[in-house]
Design a protein around this motif. Structure first.
Motif, mmCIF file in Angstrom:
data_model
loop_
_atom_site.group_PDB
_atom_site.id
_atom_site.type_symbol
_atom_site.label_atom_id
_atom_site.label_comp_id
_atom_site.label_asym_id
_atom_site.label_seq_id
_atom_site.Cartn_x
_atom_site.Cartn_y
_atom_site.Cartn_z
ATOM 1 N N ARG A 192 64.762 52.967 -38.968
ATOM 2 C CA ARG A 192 65.396 53.502 -40.288
ATOM 3 C C ARG A 192 66.259 52.255 -40.899
ATOM 4 O O ARG A 192 66.406 52.028 -42.169
ATOM 5 N N LEU A 193 67.000 51.360 -40.036
ATOM 6 C CA LEU A 193 67.955 50.517 -40.208
ATOM 7 C C LEU A 193 66.975 49.316 -40.931
ATOM 8 O O LEU A 193 67.113 48.686 -41.940
ATOM 9 N N ARG A 194 65.874 49.141 -40.424
ATOM 10 C CA ARG A 194 64.863 48.017 -40.922
ATOM 11 C C ARG A 194 64.341 48.411 -42.244
ATOM 12 O O ARG A 194 64.278 47.578 -43.019
ATOM 13 N N ARG A 195 64.100 49.719 -42.489
ATOM 14 C CA ARG A 195 63.696 50.237 -43.916
ATOM 15 C C ARG A 195 64.615 49.881 -44.892
ATOM 16 O O ARG A 195 64.389 49.420 -45.795
ATOM 17 N N ASP A 196 66.080 50.421 -44.494
ATOM 18 C CA ASP A 196 66.991 50.138 -45.334
ATOM 19 C C ASP A 196 67.323 48.641 -45.752
ATOM 20 O O ASP A 196 67.499 48.286 -46.887
ATOM 21 N N ILE A 197 67.169 47.721 -44.845
ATOM 22 C CA ILE A 197 67.664 46.123 -45.200
ATOM 23 C C ILE A 197 66.381 45.923 -45.885
ATOM 24 O O ILE A 197 66.579 45.145 -46.917
ATOM 25 N N LEU A 198 65.028 46.120 -45.690
ATOM 26 C CA LEU A 198 63.965 45.877 -46.461
ATOM 27 C C LEU A 198 64.175 46.178 -47.732
ATOM 28 O O LEU A 198 64.021 45.579 -48.782
ATOM 29 N N GLU A 199 64.524 47.478 -48.208
ATOM 30 C CA GLU A 199 64.881 48.042 -49.407
ATOM 31 C C GLU A 199 65.814 47.334 -50.054
ATOM 32 O O GLU A 199 65.932 46.896 -51.570
ATOM 33 N N LEU A 200 67.020 47.077 -49.419
ATOM 34 C CA LEU A 200 68.090 46.406 -49.891
ATOM 35 C C LEU A 200 67.683 44.974 -50.348
ATOM 36 O O LEU A 200 68.010 44.367 -51.525
#
Length: 143
Positions: free
Chosen positions: A91-99
């Motif tokens: 989830r943190l990976r997804r958030d980082i990629l989106e940001l």
């Protein structure tokens, strides 16, 4: 290079900082976009802490001898893979990629280095490229 605890706000922020520096500058537009996209809630990282991480990353990257600003801004694939390894939570990976994607798009400019950074980050995490979806109204592909 300094070490941060796995999945920490600092580890996440360092990846975001590397992305922000990829095009050679950090703009207020990018920071405002990150604020609008909920960076503080998603990464537990406010703008002040992010800027501190940007400075720390810059210091770490420039310790490796004499580099031009262009060289410092370009994080090599090995270093990016090392940074990416500090984030294991999907989830943190997804958030980082989106940001990172939002920051890249914020200044209405897009450079090859930014696209390459996002590709290398996805590769490091073994994530597929963003899927192409069909626009419901026109039937055209939208990425």
């Amino acid at each position: 290079m300094r070490h941060y605890q796995c999945n920490s706000p600092e580890a996440a922020g360092r990846i975001l900082a590397a992305c922000l520096l990829t095009d050679g500058h950090l703009s207020l537009t990018e920071l405002e976009a990150l604020d609008r996209c909920g960076m503080e809630k998603r990464l537990l990282l406010n703008r002040h802490r992010l800027l501190s991480i940007v400075q720390t990353l810059y210091e770490d990257l420039t310790r490796s001898g004499y580099l031009s600003w262009s060289d410092v801004c370009h994080v090599d694939p090995t270093t990016l893979a090392w940074l990416a390894a500090d984030v294991q939570d999907w989830r943190l990976r997804r958030d980082i990629l989106e940001l990172c994607s939002e920051a890249v798009m914020a200044d209405c400019g897009h450079c090859d280095r930014e696209a390459e950074f996002l590709r290398l980050l996805r590769d490091a995490w073994q994530l597929p490229a963003r899927p192409v979806r069909q626009d419901a109204l026109t039937g055209t592909s939208v990425s």
